[in-house]
Scaffold this motif. Structure first.
Motif, mmCIF file in Angstrom:
data_model
loop_
_atom_site.group_PDB
_atom_site.id
_atom_site.type_symbol
_atom_site.label_atom_id
_atom_site.label_comp_id
_atom_site.label_asym_id
_atom_site.label_seq_id
_atom_site.Cartn_x
_atom_site.Cartn_y
_atom_site.Cartn_z
ATOM 1 N N ALA A 272 61.507 55.359 26.595
ATOM 2 C CA ALA A 272 62.769 55.179 26.106
ATOM 3 C C ALA A 272 63.448 53.625 25.619
ATOM 4 O O ALA A 272 64.369 53.544 24.975
ATOM 5 C CB ALA A 272 64.072 55.647 27.343
ATOM 6 N N SER B 283 61.358 51.684 23.982
ATOM 7 C CA SER B 283 60.452 51.117 22.952
ATOM 8 C C SER B 283 61.215 50.253 21.915
ATOM 9 O O SER B 283 60.544 49.401 21.461
ATOM 10 C CB SER B 283 59.774 52.099 22.500
ATOM 11 N N TYR B 284 62.428 50.523 21.693
ATOM 12 C CA TYR B 284 63.089 49.872 20.378
ATOM 13 C C TYR B 284 63.217 48.330 20.824
ATOM 14 O O TYR B 284 63.499 47.560 20.067
ATOM 15 C CB TYR B 284 64.378 50.269 20.319
ATOM 16 N N GLU C 211 59.329 55.618 12.041
ATOM 17 C CA GLU C 211 60.607 56.618 11.836
ATOM 18 C C GLU C 211 60.037 58.006 12.097
ATOM 19 O O GLU C 211 60.672 58.817 12.586
ATOM 20 C CB GLU C 211 61.574 56.193 10.724
ATOM 21 N N LEU D 129 79.467 61.170 24.339
ATOM 22 C CA LEU D 129 78.701 60.557 23.543
ATOM 23 C C LEU D 129 78.353 61.154 22.511
ATOM 24 O O LEU D 129 78.298 60.733 21.243
ATOM 25 C CB LEU D 129 77.520 60.413 24.343
ATOM 26 N N GLU D 130 78.070 62.783 22.599
ATOM 27 C CA GLU D 130 77.841 63.399 21.403
ATOM 28 C C GLU D 130 79.031 63.501 20.260
ATOM 29 O O GLU D 130 78.657 63.286 19.185
ATOM 30 C CB GLU D 130 77.472 64.790 21.965
ATOM 31 N N ARG E 165 80.833 61.041 19.800
ATOM 32 C CA ARG E 165 80.979 59.757 18.986
ATOM 33 C C ARG E 165 79.577 59.404 18.195
ATOM 34 O O ARG E 165 79.893 59.041 16.909
ATOM 35 C CB ARG E 165 80.549 58.653 20.181
ATOM 36 N N GLN E 166 78.411 60.168 18.599
ATOM 37 C CA GLN E 166 77.264 59.913 17.565
ATOM 38 C C GLN E 166 77.603 60.927 16.540
ATOM 39 O O GLN E 166 76.977 60.667 15.379
ATOM 40 C CB GLN E 166 76.073 60.529 18.440
ATOM 41 N N GLY F 193 82.262 50.769 26.576
ATOM 42 C CA GLY F 193 82.191 49.806 27.713
ATOM 43 C C GLY F 193 80.851 49.347 27.256
ATOM 44 O O GLY F 193 79.779 49.946 26.958
ATOM 45 N N TRP F 194 80.513 48.158 27.600
ATOM 46 C CA TRP F 194 79.321 47.373 27.576
ATOM 47 C C TRP F 194 78.715 46.510 28.664
ATOM 48 O O TRP F 194 79.343 45.582 29.131
ATOM 49 C CB TRP F 194 79.489 46.581 26.161
ATOM 50 N N ASP G 91 72.580 43.315 28.394
ATOM 51 C CA ASP G 91 71.391 43.440 28.622
ATOM 52 C C ASP G 91 70.608 42.002 28.932
ATOM 53 O O ASP G 91 69.634 41.897 29.809
ATOM 54 C CB ASP G 91 70.412 43.920 27.346
ATOM 55 N N ASP H 171 75.231 44.409 18.884
ATOM 56 C CA ASP H 171 74.865 45.853 18.864
ATOM 57 C C ASP H 171 76.188 46.890 18.731
ATOM 58 O O ASP H 171 76.021 47.795 18.370
ATOM 59 C CB ASP H 171 74.200 46.031 20.247
ATOM 60 N N SER I 240 73.079 50.112 16.361
ATOM 61 C CA SER I 240 72.678 51.181 16.837
ATOM 62 C C SER I 240 73.794 51.715 17.792
ATOM 63 O O SER I 240 74.150 52.877 17.988
ATOM 64 C CB SER I 240 71.670 51.094 18.092
ATOM 65 N N THR I 241 74.954 50.908 18.309
ATOM 66 C CA THR I 241 75.784 51.298 19.292
ATOM 67 C C THR I 241 77.177 51.442 18.783
ATOM 68 O O THR I 241 78.260 51.144 19.167
ATOM 69 C CB THR I 241 75.792 50.726 20.592
ATOM 70 N N TYR J 20 79.490 52.869 17.241
ATOM 71 C CA TYR J 20 80.152 54.378 17.088
ATOM 72 C C TYR J 20 81.352 54.252 16.276
ATOM 73 O O TYR J 20 82.133 55.317 15.882
ATOM 74 C CB TYR J 20 80.198 54.901 18.319
ATOM 75 N N TYR K 279 68.553 58.272 26.497
ATOM 76 C CA TYR K 279 68.865 56.773 25.676
ATOM 77 C C TYR K 279 70.141 56.276 26.162
ATOM 78 O O TYR K 279 70.365 54.902 25.721
ATOM 79 C CB TYR K 279 68.732 56.812 24.417
ATOM 80 N N GLU L 236 73.850 54.679 26.352
ATOM 81 C CA GLU L 236 74.933 54.486 25.374
ATOM 82 C C GLU L 236 74.390 54.241 23.993
ATOM 83 O O GLU L 236 74.896 54.311 23.009
ATOM 84 C CB GLU L 236 75.809 53.379 25.823
ATOM 85 N N LYS L 237 72.864 53.738 24.054
ATOM 86 C CA LYS L 237 72.279 53.484 22.724
ATOM 87 C C LYS L 237 72.129 54.613 21.770
ATOM 88 O O LYS L 237 71.842 55.973 22.102
ATOM 89 C CB LYS L 237 71.108 52.810 22.828
ATOM 90 N N GLN L 238 72.334 54.345 20.347
ATOM 91 C CA GLN L 238 71.805 55.445 19.469
ATOM 92 C C GLN L 238 70.656 55.737 19.525
ATOM 93 O O GLN L 238 69.727 54.868 19.473
ATOM 94 C CB GLN L 238 72.178 54.942 18.132
ATOM 95 N N ALA M 291 62.694 59.815 15.939
ATOM 96 C CA ALA M 291 61.268 60.124 16.122
ATOM 97 C C ALA M 291 60.992 60.670 17.623
ATOM 98 O O ALA M 291 60.451 61.632 17.616
ATOM 99 C CB ALA M 291 60.586 58.974 15.684
ATOM 100 N N GLN M 292 61.340 59.781 18.533
ATOM 101 C CA GLN M 292 61.280 59.963 20.026
ATOM 102 C C GLN M 292 61.717 61.289 20.388
ATOM 103 O O GLN M 292 61.206 61.944 20.890
ATOM 104 C CB GLN M 292 61.761 58.931 20.698
#
Lengths: 536, 309
Positions: free
Chosen positions: A134, A136-137, A151, A421-422, A424-425, A436-437, A440, A450, A457-458, A460, B39, B41-43, B47-48
């Motif tokens: 999870a 790996s990015y 990708e 989340l769904e 938002r995506q 909320g953040w 990291d 971010d 990526s975030t 949204y 994952y 909150e991250k998008q 691929a994964q």
């Protein structure tokens, strides 16, 4: 005949009862009545969501255990400063090629040496798309990441070309582009080494990890506890001051609170809404509220009806309509601190923004919204997940907005975080959503890049602004970390004019602990620094 | 009798398939992608996600997924959890014994105390004792179980200091005592009231008068004639109650931190762990089916007039 039937019946019942007790088996835990060895600290935790693997753990419960078992190259001090852990030095001349020298004599808990190879091989494995990690990015900055993590389709190579072992104690990391703050990222828990034994049985490793950290793995009784033991020969600066930790699995904060109150549990790093008002009365000065680097905000979806082509002035107006002081004090029981900017004070690069946008001013709020041309339909929504205890404050924020400006505000409740989340995506937020953040790594950059960069990526809310992007890019290409942080500070000032979100308040960790332990401190990420806890 | 049992067992098959299909498709229809949720909150990385879904067979059409699930089930394979990568069978094996014990405990408690209280108050209907029992059971029915749970916790753990407020070891029968009683409270009230009414009614029945007229000792009249006949409605209730107790343990298990089926299914539902939810629900369905079969068989034991051929 009748007697015989009764016999049958009772025999059946006995068989059922026997089966019920027998299939449980024995646990073989041993230990004292409370099941805790002397000198250990027991703390509230939950069942980790994933097998225990640094590159696959991105939630708190597993994170605690990973942090106990593994030590990476660098870490952060309480003020967000960088400290070397396993690394002797991390150097760069051009922010592109980084040379890492390791401290000598570090060992994994199975006795093998921690070498440059332990890092390079591990990172290549973690980044590989085939291994489905999870986190790996996080390796995305490294040159050759696309080869191991394309990708689409299978990886072309097994190794990233950017990672090179120089000798046992030295390796180099070449990035595809200069990143002045890359060293800061290295403190994230996915950048750990793995022992050679890992590759023989990755799956088994997740149940019985071997790390190089201050604690070594002892046992994991699923749904009950995870126990780790302090390592005597550990060479790092965060050597454990206790003999070990028992992470006990509770399904509810409330029951952990009860256990702490009765002395069956040493530490709980969260207090449920039911117990918040009485925590000081119950625990006295053993109830702590420690601020950390996390913020709560509400984020406009810039594709939604109320906020499409909106004048930032309107959002500023909405921001001024929220009485943060009163809400944090009453609804949130003093557990949050009103925001003063887009970043919390615990990160490097935090600055005091000279603004009244973040303070309550109903008159100005109304004026700003009018000047900005108002909101279509005069109605906004705040989307939130009902399973996270957000309902109360969302309602309070809405009431505050409506009262001050007359804009109708409605909470848009989703049953749980995943549904939220769904939405938002898929770009289906009706107006705003609860953002909320948690940091990291403790840099102001982490709270902007971010979240607000075009296509990030975030992001949204789908915020996109040329000037902000330019400033971000400038920061990413700066010569030094200091310059980079400065550019992002400039970007933050720009954000205040564009309002990609409305910052509400920063988090504090609410901790209660028993009389037997001392030295409870909290890191920048809100996690208790478990190695510092002492047992009386 | 044997043929009857065989027929009933055969009937279980369509019920079993129907209920699993229903739960399976409901899990499928729920919004929220369990793989994407890995994952946070991250998008997520497309691929994964595709790779994980392919590995778990989640990219197949619903009917195919269900077919695979059924085939796996017949081979004793309950599937794999998405997030933890643990076999669902392991997860169930850990949670089920705990809940079975809790349920059994609650059940025994319900039967013993409920039938006893009900019988005594039925025998002395409209006397002071009966009134007290009626008020007591009314209280139990009207208090939600979480209130009772916290009340017991406060009383027995903090005021009297007899027990730890939560269960430290979910497999320790002694520690399950308190949650079991809380869990049993509602059924206890129902069983008491059912028994009471039934006893009070049958007390006036002809066969009791006959038995007394025959000169049978009172113990035999009450213990054999009266009780056996009065227990029929109670047994019906108890049969379905076993399943209800198991499924209804969510609240009680949460309060006392018992790591049983209730907790597990709640968590799995939150994470959209379809195979875990279906697996546990399937087992509860089986428990229901077996319990209702047992109830029907018990009728014959209790009432000699009922015969299954």
């Amino acid at each position: 005949m009748r007697g015989a039937k009764t016999m049958q019946w009772s025999a059946l019942a006995a068989a059922v009862a026997l089966a019920a007790t027998a299939c449980g088996g024995s646990d073989g835990d041993g230990g004292s009545a409370a099941g805790k060895p002397a000198g250990y600290v027991s703390m509230f935790n939950g069942e980790p969501q994933h097998p225990l693997m640094p590159s696959n753990t991105n939630e708190k419960f597993g994170g605690y255990v990973i942090d106990a078992l593994f030590t990476g190259l660098v870490g952060y001090d309480a003020k967000g400063g960088l400290v070397n852990m396993n690394a002797e030095s991390v150097d760069t001349k051009d922010n592109k090629t980084w040379t890492v020298k390791l401290k000598k004599g570090w060992k994994f808990h199975d006795g093998t040496d921690v070498t440059a190879e332990s890092y390079v091989k591990a990172w290549n494995w973690m980044a590989n798309v085939k291994n489905k990690q999870a986190n790996s990015y996080w390796f995305g900055d490294i040159k050759g990441y696309e080869d191991v993590h394309p990708e689409k389709g299978d990886p072309k190579k097994d190794e990233m070309s950017g990672l090179k072992v120089v000798d046992d104690q030295t390796f180099t990391i070449e990035l595809s582009e200069p990143v002045p703050y890359f060293e800061y990222k290295l403190g994230y828990k996915t950048f750990t080494p793995l022992p050679e034994s890992f590759y023989k049985d990755p799956k088994g490793f997740g149940q019985k990890p071997v790390g190089n950290g201050p604690y070594e793995f002892q046992k994991w009784t699923h749904n009950k506890l995870i126990q780790v033991k302090a390592v005597d020969s550990y060479k790092g600066s965060n050597k454990a001051k206790n003999k070990g930790i028992q992470f006990k699995n509770y399904s509810k904060l409330e029951s952990a609170y009860q256990d702490a109150l009765s002395g069956n549990l040493d530490l709980v790093d969260g207090v449920g809404p039911k117990d918040l008002p009485k925590r000081k009365a119950d625990f006295g000065d053993r109830a702590l509220d420690v601020p950390y680097a996390g913020t709560q905000s509400i984020v406009p979806a810039f594709y939604s009806k109320p906020f499409k082509d909106v004048d930032p002035k309107v959002i500023q107006g909405l921001s001024m309509a929220i009485d943060r002081k009163t809400i944090t004090k009453t609804v949130l029981q003093g557990t949050r601190i009103p925001s003063k900017g887009f970043t919390p004070p615990q990160v490097k690069g935090y600055q005091k923004l000279d603004t009244d946008v973040l303070s309550y001013n109903p008159k100005k709020a109304k004026q700003y919204i009018e000047d900005g041309g108002g909101i279509p339909g005069n109605k906004i929504w705040i989307q939130y997940n009902a399973d996270g205890g957000h309902k109360e404050w969302v309602t309070a924020v809405c009431n505050s907005i409506t009262k001050a400006t007359g804009v109708k505000c409605v909470g848009d409740s989703k049953p749980d975080f995943q549904t939220d989340l769904e939405g938002r995506q898929a770009d289906k937020v009706k107006g705003m959503y609860r953002g909320g953040w948690l940091a990291d790594y403790p840099l102001n950059i982490n709270f902007m890049q971010d979240l607000y960069k075009t296509g990030a990526s975030t992001n949204y809310g789908r915020f996109s602004d040329k000037k902000v992007d330019e400033l971000f890019t400038k920061g990413d290409h700066a010569d030094s970390l200091e310059a980079s942080v400065k550019d992002y500070q400039a970007a933050e000032k720009e954000l205040l004019k564009k309002m990609p979100s409305i910052p509400l308040w920063d988090y504090a960790a609410n901790i209660v602990h028993g009389e037997d332990i001392d030295g409870v401190k909290v890191g920048f990420d809100g996690n208790v620094l478990i190695t510092d806890i002492t047992v009386k | 009798m044997g043929r009857y049992v065989a027929r009933r067992l055969l009937q279980m098959i369509p019920v079993f398939i129907g209920s699993t299909l229903l739960i399976f498709s409901m899990m499928y229809a729920l919004p929220g992608d369990p793989v994407a949720a890995l994952y946070g909150e991250k998008q997520p990385d497309p691929a994964q996600i595709a790779a994980i879904k392919h590995q778990l067979g989640m990219d197949l059409p619903l009917w195919h997924q269900y077919w695979n699930y059924l085939i796996g089930l017949f081979q004793g394979d309950f599937g794999t959890q998405i997030a933890t990568q643990r076999p669902v069978a392991d997860v169930i094996e850990q949670a089920f014994p705990v809940t079975i014990r809790l349920t059994l405990f609650a059940f025994v408690f319900t039967v013993l105390v409920g039938v006893l209280l009900g019988m005594v108050s039925g025998l002395f209907a409209d006397k002071a004792f009966d009134r007290i029992v009626l008020i007591f059971t009314l209280l139990l029915i009207s208090i939600p179980s979480f209130v009772l749970g916290y009340l017991f916790q406060y009383l027995f753990a903090f005021q009297l200091d007899w027990l730890t407020p939560t269960v430290q070891d979910s497999r320790d029968i002694g520690q399950l005592l308190l949650p079991a009683i809380v869990l049993a409270a509602l059924s206890l009230a129902y069983v008491t009231r059912l028994t009471r009414t039934s006893v009070a009614e049958n007390l006036r029945a002809d066969y009791i008068r006959t038995a007394i007229a025959k000169g049978l000792p009172r113990r035999r009249v009450v213990g054999i004639h009266l009780l056996r006949n009065s227990l029929i409605p109670v047994v019906t209730f108890l049969g379905t109650d076993i399943g209800a107790l198991m499924a209804g343990a969510v609240v009680t298990e949460g309060i006392f931190n018992v790591h049983g089926v209730g907790n597990t299914i709640f968590e799995a539902l939150n994470r959209r762990e379809g195979s875990t939810v279906v697996g546990i629900a399937t087992l509860i369905v089986i428990v229901y089916l077996v319990a209702s079969l047992l109830v029907d068989l018990l009728y014959a034991v209790l009432d000699p007039r009922i015969r299954y051929d």
